[in-house]
Structure formats: structure tokens, C-alpha cells
Design a protein around this motif. Structure first.
Motif, PDB file in Angstrom:
ATOM      1  N   GLU A  44       9.150  -9.162 -38.587  1.00  0.00           N
ATOM      2  CA  GLU A  44       8.018  -8.115 -38.438  1.00  0.00           C
ATOM      3  C   GLU A  44       8.082  -7.785 -37.693  1.00  0.00           C
ATOM      4  OE1 GLU A  44       8.759  -6.747 -41.677  1.00  0.00           O
ATOM      5  OE2 GLU A  44      10.538  -8.434 -41.717  1.00  0.00           O
ATOM      6  N   GLU A  45       6.727  -8.302 -36.527  1.00  0.00           N
ATOM      7  CA  GLU A  45       5.885  -8.336 -35.378  1.00  0.00           C
ATOM      8  C   GLU A  45       6.746  -6.885 -35.107  1.00  0.00           C
ATOM      9  OE1 GLU A  45       3.590  -9.221 -31.832  1.00  0.00           O
ATOM     10  OE2 GLU A  45       4.154 -11.163 -33.138  1.00  0.00           O
ATOM     11  N   LYS A  47       9.251  -4.643 -35.525  1.00  0.00           N
ATOM     12  CA  LYS A  47       9.068  -3.893 -36.821  1.00  0.00           C
ATOM     13  C   LYS A  47       7.900  -2.878 -36.724  1.00  0.00           C
ATOM     14  CE  LYS A  47      13.022  -4.704 -39.645  1.00  0.00           C
ATOM     15  NZ  LYS A  47      13.584  -5.343 -40.646  1.00  0.00           N
ATOM     16  N   SER A  48       7.008  -3.186 -36.372  1.00  0.00           N
ATOM     17  CA  SER A  48       5.559  -3.185 -36.543  1.00  0.00           C
ATOM     18  C   SER A  48       5.463  -1.869 -35.274  1.00  0.00           C
ATOM     19  CB  SER A  48       4.324  -3.598 -36.928  1.00  0.00           C
ATOM     20  OG  SER A  48       4.349  -4.599 -36.279  1.00  0.00           O
ATOM     21  N   LYS A  50       5.532   0.123 -32.417  1.00  0.00           N
ATOM     22  CA  LYS A  50       5.238   1.678 -32.135  1.00  0.00           C
ATOM     23  C   LYS A  50       7.200   1.312 -30.700  1.00  0.00           C
ATOM     24  CE  LYS A  50       3.860   5.428 -29.074  1.00  0.00           C
ATOM     25  NZ  LYS A  50       2.904   6.048 -28.272  1.00  0.00           N
TER      26      LYS A  50
END
Length: 94
Positions: A44-45, A47-48, A50
Motif C-alpha cells: 500500500e505504501e 502504491k501511494s 509517485k
């Protein structure tokens, strides 16, 4: 777009997948450290961040493994190989 141009233009995020100790011994300015063994728990990190992700390590082996894994999950990324190569592209094109 070529990976070298993406790095030079600061269009993505450089993720160093070496160990914390290796990363502390030298790294690309502005890169973040997520060791290869922590990648599955940090999806999740990742995917967040840039996109695209430019993955690097000592020689390209671990970043290649991370690239394969993250690509399977649909995350836009490149295997940048050695962090020294990524550093070269970043420092000589800015």
C-alpha cells in the motif's frame, strides 16, 4: 519514456531495496529504502508513491526480483539495477 530520462527528470520515486545497513553506506539522493524482504508488507505504501518506481540495489539482482513481484501486482516500475547507475543518471542529468 526511457528509464534514464525518467530518473533525470525526477518523474518517479527511486526505491532502494538493499538492507538498511547497505543504504546507510551510500544511496541516491532523495531515494527511499524499502528492503526487498519488506516489499510484500509495504504494498500500500508503494502504491501511494509517485509512479513510476525506479527500483535499485547493489547489482540489480534484488531490484529485479522486486520489479518482477511489483509488476505482477500492476505497479508501474523499472529495474534500475545498481544504485550507482541510478545515481549516475540522476546526478549527471540535473
Amino acid at each position: 519514456m526511457e528509464m534514464e530520462k525518467i530518473i533525470a527528470a525526477n518523474l518517479g520515486t527511486i526505491v532502494d531495496v538493499r538492507t538498511y545497513e547497505e543504504f546507510c553506506g551510500g544511496s541516491v539522493a532523495g531515494s527511499i529504502n524499502i528492503p526487498l524482504n519488506e516489499i510484500p508488507s509495504k504494498i500500500e505504501e508503494l502504491k501511494s508513491l509517485k509512479a513510476p518506481l525506479i527500483l535499485c540495489c547493489a547489482s540489480g539482482g534484488r531490484s529485479g526480483q522486486a520489479h518482477h513481484y511489483l509488476s505482477q501486482l500492476g505497479i508501474e516500475c523499472y529495474n534500475g539495477g545498481s544504485w550507482l547507475n541510478v545515481n549516475y543518471y540522476k546526478s549527471n542529468n540535473n
